[in-house]
Design a protein around this motif. Structure first.
Motif, PDB file in Angstrom:
ATOM      1  N   MET A   1      34.344  66.563  59.831  1.00  0.00           N
ATOM      2  CA  MET A   1      33.252  65.940  60.216  1.00  0.00           C
ATOM      3  C   MET A   1      32.691  65.589  58.568  1.00  0.00           C
ATOM      4  O   MET A   1      32.930  65.755  58.018  1.00  0.00           O
ATOM      5  CB  MET A   1      32.814  67.452  60.136  1.00  0.00           C
ATOM      6  CG  MET A   1      33.168  68.486  61.419  1.00  0.00           C
ATOM      7  SD  MET A   1      32.606  67.928  63.102  1.00  0.00           S
ATOM      8  CE  MET A   1      31.030  69.175  63.243  1.00  0.00           C
ATOM      9  N   ILE A   2      31.137  64.950  59.582  1.00  0.00           N
ATOM     10  CA  ILE A   2      30.366  64.303  58.086  1.00  0.00           C
ATOM     11  C   ILE A   2      29.100  64.613  57.994  1.00  0.00           C
ATOM     12  O   ILE A   2      29.007  64.735  58.937  1.00  0.00           O
ATOM     13  CB  ILE A   2      30.905  63.022  58.140  1.00  0.00           C
ATOM     14  CG1 ILE A   2      30.059  62.143  58.915  1.00  0.00           C
ATOM     15  CG2 ILE A   2      31.837  62.291  57.399  1.00  0.00           C
ATOM     16  CD1 ILE A   2      29.814  60.356  59.507  1.00  0.00           C
ATOM     17  N   GLN A   3      28.645  65.013  57.197  1.00  0.00           N
ATOM     18  CA  GLN A   3      27.467  65.640  56.692  1.00  0.00           C
ATOM     19  C   GLN A   3      26.071  63.996  57.333  1.00  0.00           C
ATOM     20  O   GLN A   3      25.797  63.601  56.164  1.00  0.00           O
ATOM     21  CB  GLN A   3      27.025  66.874  55.553  1.00  0.00           C
ATOM     22  CG  GLN A   3      25.225  67.390  55.728  1.00  0.00           C
ATOM     23  CD  GLN A   3      25.632  68.013  54.995  1.00  0.00           C
ATOM     24  OE1 GLN A   3      25.725  68.500  53.831  1.00  0.00           O
ATOM     25  NE2 GLN A   3      25.205  69.668  55.755  1.00  0.00           N
ATOM     26  N   LEU A   4      25.341  64.269  57.811  1.00  0.00           N
ATOM     27  CA  LEU A   4      24.163  63.013  57.911  1.00  0.00           C
ATOM     28  C   LEU A   4      22.999  63.556  57.815  1.00  0.00           C
ATOM     29  O   LEU A   4      22.644  64.486  58.114  1.00  0.00           O
ATOM     30  CB  LEU A   4      24.472  61.989  58.876  1.00  0.00           C
ATOM     31  CG  LEU A   4      25.695  61.449  58.819  1.00  0.00           C
ATOM     32  CD1 LEU A   4      26.067  61.270  60.502  1.00  0.00           C
ATOM     33  CD2 LEU A   4      26.053  60.678  57.537  1.00  0.00           C
ATOM     34  N   LYS A   5      21.739  62.905  57.932  1.00  0.00           N
ATOM     35  CA  LYS A   5      20.523  63.045  57.789  1.00  0.00           C
ATOM     36  C   LYS A   5      19.644  62.397  58.938  1.00  0.00           C
ATOM     37  O   LYS A   5      19.387  61.630  58.346  1.00  0.00           O
ATOM     38  CB  LYS A   5      19.378  62.633  56.356  1.00  0.00           C
ATOM     39  CG  LYS A   5      18.790  63.600  55.901  1.00  0.00           C
ATOM     40  CD  LYS A   5      18.161  63.991  55.177  1.00  0.00           C
ATOM     41  CE  LYS A   5      18.469  64.263  53.947  1.00  0.00           C
ATOM     42  NZ  LYS A   5      17.917  64.472  52.772  1.00  0.00           N
ATOM     43  N   LYS A   6      19.109  63.669  59.982  1.00  0.00           N
ATOM     44  CA  LYS A   6      18.381  62.534  61.004  1.00  0.00           C
ATOM     45  C   LYS A   6      17.287  62.412  60.583  1.00  0.00           C
ATOM     46  O   LYS A   6      16.338  62.877  59.107  1.00  0.00           O
ATOM     47  CB  LYS A   6      18.235  63.703  62.078  1.00  0.00           C
ATOM     48  CG  LYS A   6      19.495  64.478  62.527  1.00  0.00           C
ATOM     49  CD  LYS A   6      18.618  65.679  63.552  1.00  0.00           C
ATOM     50  CE  LYS A   6      19.460  66.002  63.782  1.00  0.00           C
ATOM     51  NZ  LYS A   6      19.387  67.260  65.177  1.00  0.00           N
ATOM     52  N   LEU A   7      16.097  61.599  61.269  1.00  0.00           N
ATOM     53  CA  LEU A   7      15.161  60.769  60.787  1.00  0.00           C
ATOM     54  C   LEU A   7      14.107  61.986  60.010  1.00  0.00           C
ATOM     55  O   LEU A   7      13.284  61.647  59.206  1.00  0.00           O
ATOM     56  CB  LEU A   7      14.261  59.806  61.825  1.00  0.00           C
ATOM     57  CG  LEU A   7      15.548  59.027  62.094  1.00  0.00           C
ATOM     58  CD1 LEU A   7      14.485  58.178  63.821  1.00  0.00           C
ATOM     59  CD2 LEU A   7      15.232  57.809  61.084  1.00  0.00           C
ATOM     60  N   ASN A   8      13.844  63.555  60.718  1.00  0.00           N
ATOM     61  CA  ASN A   8      13.410  64.596  60.115  1.00  0.00           C
ATOM     62  C   ASN A   8      13.892  64.626  58.963  1.00  0.00           C
ATOM     63  O   ASN A   8      12.855  65.838  59.118  1.00  0.00           O
ATOM     64  CB  ASN A   8      12.953  64.993  61.385  1.00  0.00           C
ATOM     65  CG  ASN A   8      14.418  65.792  61.851  1.00  0.00           C
ATOM     66  OD1 ASN A   8      15.266  65.483  61.235  1.00  0.00           O
ATOM     67  ND2 ASN A   8      13.876  66.426  63.211  1.00  0.00           N
ATOM     68  N   GLY A   9      14.606  64.331  59.037  1.00  0.00           N
ATOM     69  CA  GLY A   9      15.293  65.356  57.532  1.00  0.00           C
ATOM     70  C   GLY A   9      16.461  66.235  57.252  1.00  0.00           C
ATOM     71  O   GLY A   9      16.713  66.721  56.731  1.00  0.00           O
ATOM     72  N   ASP A  27      16.656  50.681  61.434  1.00  0.00           N
ATOM     73  CA  ASP A  27      17.551  51.900  61.277  1.00  0.00           C
ATOM     74  C   ASP A  27      18.755  52.219  61.567  1.00  0.00           C
ATOM     75  O   ASP A  27      19.491  51.437  62.392  1.00  0.00           O
ATOM     76  CB  ASP A  27      16.604  53.403  62.187  1.00  0.00           C
ATOM     77  CG  ASP A  27      15.385  53.618  61.563  1.00  0.00           C
ATOM     78  OD1 ASP A  27      14.673  53.238  60.276  1.00  0.00           O
ATOM     79  OD2 ASP A  27      14.204  53.971  62.510  1.00  0.00           O
ATOM     80  N   THR A  28      20.010  53.604  60.940  1.00  0.00           N
ATOM     81  CA  THR A  28      21.243  53.116  61.187  1.00  0.00           C
ATOM     82  C   THR A  28      21.461  53.990  62.750  1.00  0.00           C
ATOM     83  O   THR A  28      20.761  55.026  63.104  1.00  0.00           O
ATOM     84  CB  THR A  28      22.100  53.931  60.075  1.00  0.00           C
ATOM     85  OG1 THR A  28      21.521  53.580  58.990  1.00  0.00           O
ATOM     86  CG2 THR A  28      23.536  54.121  60.320  1.00  0.00           C
ATOM     87  N   GLN A  41      19.107  58.822  58.321  1.00  0.00           N
ATOM     88  CA  GLN A  41      18.566  58.125  57.337  1.00  0.00           C
ATOM     89  C   GLN A  41      19.571  57.460  56.434  1.00  0.00           C
ATOM     90  O   GLN A  41      19.269  56.738  55.862  1.00  0.00           O
ATOM     91  CB  GLN A  41      17.940  59.273  56.398  1.00  0.00           C
ATOM     92  CG  GLN A  41      16.084  59.923  57.398  1.00  0.00           C
ATOM     93  CD  GLN A  41      15.898  60.476  56.090  1.00  0.00           C
ATOM     94  OE1 GLN A  41      16.112  60.795  54.849  1.00  0.00           O
ATOM     95  NE2 GLN A  41      14.973  61.636  56.948  1.00  0.00           N
ATOM     96  N   ASN A  42      20.766  58.031  57.001  1.00  0.00           N
ATOM     97  CA  ASN A  42      21.771  57.051  55.853  1.00  0.00           C
ATOM     98  C   ASN A  42      22.190  56.149  55.785  1.00  0.00           C
ATOM     99  O   ASN A  42      21.554  55.782  56.574  1.00  0.00           O
ATOM    100  CB  ASN A  42      23.096  58.360  56.055  1.00  0.00           C
ATOM    101  CG  ASN A  42      22.886  59.952  55.793  1.00  0.00           C
ATOM    102  OD1 ASN A  42      22.558  60.160  56.471  1.00  0.00           O
ATOM    103  ND2 ASN A  42      23.691  60.548  55.126  1.00  0.00           N
ATOM    104  N   PRO A  43      21.605  55.251  54.871  1.00  0.00           N
ATOM    105  CA  PRO A  43      22.435  54.109  55.517  1.00  0.00           C
ATOM    106  C   PRO A  43      24.061  53.325  55.830  1.00  0.00           C
ATOM    107  O   PRO A  43      24.187  54.436  55.292  1.00  0.00           O
ATOM    108  CB  PRO A  43      22.106  53.316  53.800  1.00  0.00           C
ATOM    109  CG  PRO A  43      21.974  54.347  52.639  1.00  0.00           C
ATOM    110  CD  PRO A  43      21.566  55.369  53.790  1.00  0.00           C
ATOM    111  N   PRO A  44      24.085  52.610  56.357  1.00  0.00           N
ATOM    112  CA  PRO A  44      25.095  51.950  56.744  1.00  0.00           C
ATOM    113  C   PRO A  44      26.418  52.224  56.573  1.00  0.00           C
ATOM    114  O   PRO A  44      27.562  52.711  56.184  1.00  0.00           O
ATOM    115  CB  PRO A  44      24.961  50.863  58.125  1.00  0.00           C
ATOM    116  CG  PRO A  44      23.687  50.569  57.725  1.00  0.00           C
ATOM    117  CD  PRO A  44      22.805  51.529  56.592  1.00  0.00           C
ATOM    118  N   GLU A  45      26.855  51.229  54.735  1.00  0.00           N
ATOM    119  CA  GLU A  45      26.855  52.039  54.141  1.00  0.00           C
ATOM    120  C   GLU A  45      27.774  52.629  53.757  1.00  0.00           C
ATOM    121  O   GLU A  45      28.901  53.438  53.633  1.00  0.00           O
ATOM    122  CB  GLU A  45      27.021  51.282  52.192  1.00  0.00           C
ATOM    123  CG  GLU A  45      27.128  49.659  52.753  1.00  0.00           C
ATOM    124  CD  GLU A  45      25.206  49.561  53.588  1.00  0.00           C
ATOM    125  OE1 GLU A  45      24.769  48.260  53.960  1.00  0.00           O
ATOM    126  OE2 GLU A  45      24.543  50.104  53.390  1.00  0.00           O
TER     127      GLU A  45
END
Length: 72
Positions: A1-9, A27-28, A41-45
């Motif tokens: 699993m990877i941890q990401l951030k939604k647009l609302n934070g 947006d990614t 929110q995370n950039p694609p890279e």
């Protein structure tokens, strides 16, 4: 699993094995194998680095390397 951030934070975890593609639109946008799209929110890279690190962690990247070595 990877941890990401939604647009609302909000932080959430995503199974990286379900990711089909990652796009910047601007947006990614992550498309899953079932067709569902997730915007983060995370950039694609950064997402790609997280995916690669997860593959290394579970040993999947090594499997791909070994298969490639056998085909040479």
């Amino acid at each position: 699993m990877i941890q990401l951030k939604k647009l609302n934070g909000d932080l959430f975890s995503l199974n990286a094995l379900l990711i089909e593609q990652v796009q910047a639109m601007p947006d990614t946008t992550i498309t899953l194998i079932n067709g569902k799209k997730v915007i983060v929110q995370n950039p694609p890279e950064e997402v790609l680095v997280l995916i690669q690190n997860y593959y290394k962690e579970i040993g999947l990247q090594q499997v791909y390397k070994q298969v490639g070595d056998q085909n040479e």
